[in-house]
Design an enzyme around this catalytic site. Structure first.
Site, PDB file in Angstrom:
ATOM      1  N   ARG A   1      38.931  43.788  35.381  1.00 38.86           N
ATOM      2  CA  ARG A   1      38.431  45.146  35.662  1.00 38.86           C
ATOM      3  C   ARG A   1      39.492  46.118  35.180  1.00 38.86           C
ATOM      4  O   ARG A   1      40.638  46.067  35.608  1.00 38.86           O
ATOM      5  CB  ARG A   1      38.191  45.322  37.167  1.00 38.86           C
ATOM      6  CG  ARG A   1      37.948  46.777  37.584  1.00 38.86           C
ATOM      7  CD  ARG A   1      37.427  46.917  38.988  1.00 38.86           C
ATOM      8  NE  ARG A   1      36.055  46.467  39.080  1.00 38.86           N
ATOM      9  CZ  ARG A   1      35.236  46.751  40.115  1.00 38.86           C
ATOM     10  NH1 ARG A   1      35.676  47.484  41.126  1.00 38.86           N
ATOM     11  NH2 ARG A   1      33.995  46.313  40.133  1.00 38.86           N
TER      12      ARG A   1
ATOM     13  N   HIS B   1      29.337  47.674  33.170  1.00 35.95           N
ATOM     14  CA  HIS B   1      29.526  46.784  34.329  1.00 35.95           C
ATOM     15  C   HIS B   1      28.477  45.664  34.223  1.00 35.95           C
ATOM     16  O   HIS B   1      27.508  45.618  34.978  1.00 35.95           O
ATOM     17  CB  HIS B   1      29.357  47.595  35.616  1.00 35.95           C
ATOM     18  CG  HIS B   1      29.894  46.933  36.845  1.00 35.95           C
ATOM     19  ND1 HIS B   1      30.540  45.717  36.834  1.00 35.95           N
ATOM     20  CD2 HIS B   1      29.875  47.327  38.155  1.00 35.95           C
ATOM     21  CE1 HIS B   1      30.894  45.396  38.068  1.00 35.95           C
ATOM     22  NE2 HIS B   1      30.507  46.348  38.883  1.00 35.95           N
TER      23      HIS B   1
ATOM     24  N   GLN C   1      27.309  43.479  37.283  1.00 31.62           N
ATOM     25  CA  GLN C   1      26.393  44.198  38.176  1.00 31.62           C
ATOM     26  C   GLN C   1      25.007  44.259  37.547  1.00 31.62           C
ATOM     27  O   GLN C   1      23.990  44.127  38.241  1.00 31.62           O
ATOM     28  CB  GLN C   1      26.925  45.616  38.436  1.00 31.62           C
ATOM     29  CG  GLN C   1      26.089  46.385  39.432  1.00 31.62           C
ATOM     30  CD  GLN C   1      26.239  45.861  40.847  1.00 31.62           C
ATOM     31  OE1 GLN C   1      27.343  45.689  41.333  1.00 31.62           O
ATOM     32  NE2 GLN C   1      25.123  45.600  41.521  1.00 31.62           N
TER      33      GLN C   1
ATOM     34  N   ASP D   1      24.042  55.951  41.362  1.00 29.94           N
ATOM     35  CA  ASP D   1      25.421  55.450  41.461  1.00 29.94           C
ATOM     36  C   ASP D   1      26.278  56.647  41.848  1.00 29.94           C
ATOM     37  O   ASP D   1      25.814  57.797  41.816  1.00 29.94           O
ATOM     38  CB  ASP D   1      25.838  54.854  40.094  1.00 29.94           C
ATOM     39  CG  ASP D   1      27.235  54.248  40.116  1.00 29.94           C
ATOM     40  OD1 ASP D   1      27.725  53.905  41.219  1.00 29.94           O
ATOM     41  OD2 ASP D   1      27.851  54.112  39.031  1.00 29.94           O
TER      42      ASP D   1
ATOM     43  N   CYS E   1      24.593  50.024  43.164  1.00 32.72           N
ATOM     44  CA  CYS E   1      25.564  48.931  43.012  1.00 32.72           C
ATOM     45  C   CYS E   1      26.571  48.904  44.157  1.00 32.72           C
ATOM     46  O   CYS E   1      27.201  47.882  44.385  1.00 32.72           O
ATOM     47  CB  CYS E   1      26.277  49.049  41.666  1.00 32.72           C
ATOM     48  SG  CYS E   1      27.283  50.528  41.478  1.00 32.72           S
TER      49      CYS E   1
ATOM     50  N   ARG F   1      25.455  39.286  43.149  1.00 38.77           N
ATOM     51  CA  ARG F   1      26.682  39.251  42.349  1.00 38.77           C
ATOM     52  C   ARG F   1      27.256  37.840  42.362  1.00 38.77           C
ATOM     53  O   ARG F   1      27.697  37.313  41.342  1.00 38.77           O
ATOM     54  CB  ARG F   1      27.731  40.245  42.897  1.00 38.77           C
ATOM     55  CG  ARG F   1      27.344  41.714  42.792  1.00 38.77           C
ATOM     56  CD  ARG F   1      27.278  42.177  41.355  1.00 38.77           C
ATOM     57  NE  ARG F   1      28.531  41.943  40.664  1.00 38.77           N
ATOM     58  CZ  ARG F   1      29.588  42.759  40.712  1.00 38.77           C
ATOM     59  NH1 ARG F   1      29.519  43.898  41.364  1.00 38.77           N
ATOM     60  NH2 ARG F   1      30.702  42.472  40.044  1.00 38.77           N
TER      61      ARG F   1
HETATM   62  N1  NVA Z   1      30.344  53.832  38.456  1.00 35.58           N
HETATM   63  C1  NVA Z   1      31.114  53.257  39.533  1.00 35.58           C
HETATM   64  C2  NVA Z   1      30.703  51.850  39.802  1.00 35.58           C
HETATM   65  C3  NVA Z   1      31.434  51.177  40.942  1.00 35.58           C
HETATM   66  C4  NVA Z   1      31.027  49.752  41.138  1.00 35.58           C
HETATM   67  C5  NVA Z   1      32.593  53.325  39.196  1.00 35.58           C
HETATM   68  O1  NVA Z   1      32.960  53.002  38.062  1.00 35.58           O
HETATM   69  O2  NVA Z   1      33.384  53.720  40.056  1.00 35.58           O
HETATM   70  N1   CP Z   2      29.538  47.084  42.774  1.00 36.34           N
HETATM   71  C1   CP Z   2      30.828  46.762  42.615  1.00 36.34           C
HETATM   72  O1   CP Z   2      31.295  46.391  41.544  1.00 36.34           O
HETATM   73  O2   CP Z   2      31.563  46.877  43.750  1.00 36.34           O
HETATM   74  P1   CP Z   2      33.146  46.814  43.848  1.00 36.34           P
HETATM   75  O3   CP Z   2      33.689  48.021  43.127  1.00 36.34           O
HETATM   76  O4   CP Z   2      33.428  46.849  45.327  1.00 36.34           O
HETATM   77  O5   CP Z   2      33.644  45.547  43.209  1.00 36.34           O
END
Ligand code: NVA
Ligand code: CP
Length: 313
Positions: free
Chosen positions: A108, A135, A138, A231, A271, A299
């Site tokens: 990540r 992502h 997800q 989101d 998500c 997931r």
């Molecule tokens: N768009 C959000 C998704 C979190 C799982 C982010 O990148 O923070």
């Molecule tokens: N949806 C998701 O990726 O959650 P986290 O940021 O908690 O991993």
């Protein structure tokens, strides 16, 4: 034509063709059923999976760790002071080293170009656990959730409202394009998808029969939609823009009034983490239409299936 995913990276969903996507979802269904019956074979016994987290995570980290545990693999978590990239060592040297120890790398991070370089230097499969742009894990979980609920994907109307330029909007464009869905992105001007991501999704859609529409009218987007998704309005890395975004994105809140325009059997998806009272109201996220915890559970199943597939087990 179906191709084996053994040794492949998953940096974004469009790394898969529609058949591979289908096959992965089928595999996830099998994994889910095996886990429910406590008969999942630990096919990754003796494997080591690196998990690098350069942004916070709850679901992704825990679901990957649990997936590893259930498959008999050992997860190696690198975050904070143990972050692989925190000492200025080159991407080449870091990733070449990690490739000598690990069997796959889950990462990540922020920049998609950085992830692309990691993948270029790695000699093991690299899985995107969220970047600024995408992502895919997800996206797989959400497609599985939709398929479980409606029994199909093709032809369903998916409306995503909010920040149309973020990783989830981009992921739904690709997911819907690959799966032959009718994807509608409703976002204010200035928050529309990246043009190159949109063009790629449109070119996939031309082959699958999917339709893609980007608009700025939330009511029009959700009209008769079977799936309504949102989101966070300020993704990780954009927190300092939160207040400005709140003012601009407020008309795109998913609330009961908006859901009334959707199809009678519409579901709500997110998500998570959700910002209740911002992009979604309590009333909607806590309603019987809400699938958010099925998404979170899935997931685990899609990622276990993905690890099996890229490791060829
Ligand atoms: N768009 C959000 C998704 C979190 C799982 C982010 O990148 O923070
Ligand atoms: N949806 C998701 O990726 O959650 P986290 O940021 O908690 O991993």
């Amino acid at each position: 034509m179906r191709e084996d995913l053994k040794g492949s990276n998953l940096l974004k969903l469009s790394d898969l063709n529609p058949d591979q996507l289908d096959e992965l979802l089928d595999r996830a269904v099998q994994v889910k059923s095996a886990i429910a019956q406590d008969r999942l074979t630990p096919t990754l016994s003796g494997k080591h999976i690196g998990i690098i987290m350069q942004k916070p995570s709850l679901r992704t980290r825990v679901s990957f760790e649990v997936a590893c545990g259930k498959l008999g693999a050992q997860p190696i978590i690198l975050e904070g002071d143990a972050n692989a990239f925190s000492r200025g060592e080159s991407i080449h040297d870091t990733v070449s080293t990690l490739s000598r120890y690990l069997d796959a790398l889950v990462i990540r991070t922020y920049d998609d170009e950085f992830l692309a370089q990691v993948a270029e230097h790695a000699t093991i499969p690299v899985i995107n656990a969220l970047t600024d742009g995408y992502h895919p894990c997800q996206g797989l979980a959400d497609l599985l959730t939709i398929r479980e609920h409606f029994g199909k994907l093709e032809g369903l109307v998916l409306a995503y409202l909010g920040d149309g330029s973020n990783n989830m909007a981009h992921t739904y464009l690709e997911a819907g394009a690959l799966a032959g869905m009718d994807v509608r992105i409703a976002a204010p001007l200035g928050y529309h998808p990246d043009p190159s991501v949109l063009a790629n999704a449109e070119s996939i859609a031309a082959d699958t029969g999917a339709t893609i529409t980007v608009m700025s009218d939330p009511d029009q987007a959700v009209k008769d939609a079977q799936i309504v998704i949102t989101d966070t309005w300020a993704s990780m890395g954009k927190e300092d823009e939160h207040d400005r975004r709140l003012a601009i994105l407020e008309p795109f809140q998913v609330n009961a009034e908006l859901m009334a325009h959707a199809a009678d059997d519409a579901i709500f998806m997110h998500c998570l983490p959700a910002h209740r009272g911002e992009e979604v109201t309590d009333e909607v996220i806590d309603s019987s239409a809400s699938q958010v915890f099925d998404e979170a559970e899935n997931r685990l199943h899609v990622q276990a299936a993905l690890l099996q597939a890229v490791l060829g087990t």
